[in-house]
Design a protein around this motif. Structure first.
Motif, PDB file in Angstrom:
ATOM      1  N   PHE A   1      60.142  33.333 106.947  1.00 31.23           N
ATOM      2  CA  PHE A   1      59.085  33.295 105.940  1.00 31.23           C
ATOM      3  C   PHE A   1      58.120  32.129 106.118  1.00 31.23           C
ATOM      4  O   PHE A   1      56.900  32.329 106.165  1.00 31.23           O
ATOM      5  CB  PHE A   1      59.713  33.264 104.538  1.00 31.23           C
TER       6      PHE A   1
ATOM      7  N   ARG B   1      55.866  32.257 109.339  1.00 32.62           N
ATOM      8  CA  ARG B   1      54.935  33.382 109.246  1.00 32.62           C
ATOM      9  C   ARG B   1      53.832  33.095 108.221  1.00 32.62           C
ATOM     10  O   ARG B   1      52.673  33.384 108.447  1.00 32.62           O
ATOM     11  CB  ARG B   1      55.718  34.649 108.885  1.00 32.62           C
ATOM     12  N   ARG B   2      54.205  32.477 107.116  1.00 30.25           N
ATOM     13  CA  ARG B   2      53.245  32.253 106.019  1.00 30.25           C
ATOM     14  C   ARG B   2      52.356  31.033 106.250  1.00 30.25           C
ATOM     15  O   ARG B   2      51.174  31.056 105.941  1.00 30.25           O
ATOM     16  CB  ARG B   2      54.036  32.081 104.719  1.00 30.25           C
ATOM     17  N   PHE B   3      52.939  29.951 106.819  1.00 32.26           N
ATOM     18  CA  PHE B   3      52.190  28.698 106.928  1.00 32.26           C
ATOM     19  C   PHE B   3      51.968  28.226 108.360  1.00 32.26           C
ATOM     20  O   PHE B   3      51.302  27.219 108.584  1.00 32.26           O
ATOM     21  CB  PHE B   3      52.898  27.594 106.124  1.00 32.26           C
TER      22      PHE B   3
ATOM     23  N   ALA C   1      55.257  29.170  96.791  1.00 33.82           N
ATOM     24  CA  ALA C   1      55.545  30.328  97.647  1.00 33.82           C
ATOM     25  C   ALA C   1      57.042  30.467  97.880  1.00 33.82           C
ATOM     26  O   ALA C   1      57.586  31.583  97.861  1.00 33.82           O
ATOM     27  CB  ALA C   1      54.799  30.193  98.975  1.00 33.82           C
TER      28      ALA C   1
ATOM     29  N   GLN D   1      59.386  33.521  96.682  1.00 35.62           N
ATOM     30  CA  GLN D   1      60.176  34.272  97.669  1.00 35.62           C
ATOM     31  C   GLN D   1      61.664  34.300  97.279  1.00 35.62           C
ATOM     32  O   GLN D   1      62.323  35.323  97.415  1.00 35.62           O
ATOM     33  CB  GLN D   1      59.995  33.673  99.061  1.00 35.62           C
TER      34      GLN D   1
END
Length: 195
Positions: free
Chosen positions: A102, A105-107, A146, A150
């Motif tokens: 996560f 991929r996100r940051f 975030a 999650q």
């Protein structure tokens, strides 16, 4: 619990019902393995790993359990699989999945650019997310929100635990290099504090 406790979390092992062994575990801790001894136990366990570590000692004491012959004490009980705060915990595997998938991929960045640190000091727990400066510019408050969102996507219990972590200010985000082990491995979840 021991009424004549030598430590704040001193407990007697009910040694007629369960046996405990300590074996080397992660990060130099002693892992506890449990075996049930009663034939009538609802579940049979053979060297089941509890995910906890503890100091195990044999000593007599004057409390009721000591007088009954329960001489094995456990204290400084800590988990190396559960990350807790405000009495609510997430499994280390849940946080490791955030580090491995996560967060990068996100940051951006790689899994080795992120690390959760569970710190226990004097009975209080805090959880920090350490993010390498290599990831680049980001807002730490956005990362915190975030991650909490999650964590809340699992079960109803996960939603409740995430809300408690948010309101209790358990989770914080810091910039810095994740700490490596003596073998130069960066663990996704690191446990530090009272042993």
């Amino acid at each position: 619990a021991c009424a004549r406790a030598a430590a704040t979390d001193d407990v007697h092992l009910l040694s007629d019902k369960i046996a405990v062994l300590a074996r080397p575990g992660p990060e130099g801790r002693s892992a506890l393995f449990l075996t049930t001894l009663l034939a009538a136990a609802p579940r049979i366990m053979l060297n089941a790993e509890s995910g906890d570590s503890a100091v195990i000692e044999s000593r007599s004491c004057a409390c009721a359990f000591g007088r009954l012959g329960y001489l094995t004490h456990l204290h400084h009980i800590r988990s190396y699989e559960k990350v807790s705060g405000e009495g609510m915990y997430f499994l280390g595997a849940q946080l490791a999945a955030l580090v491995e998938n996560f967060l990068p991929r996100r940051f951006g960045g790689a899994p080795t650019d992120y690390q959760f640190v569970h710190e226990q000091r004097g009975g209080t727990s805090r959880v920090r997310i350490i993010i390498s400066p290599k990831v680049g510019k980001l807002e730490t408050a956005e990362v915190r929100e975030a991650v909490l969102r999650q964590l809340a996507t699992g079960s109803r219990a996960d939603r409740m635990k995430s809300e408690i972590w948010a309101s209790g200010d358990i989770l914080s985000v810091e910039r810095g290099e994740p700490a490596a082990t003596s073998a130069s491995k960066i663990l996704p979840v690191r446990f530090i504090g009272d042993q």
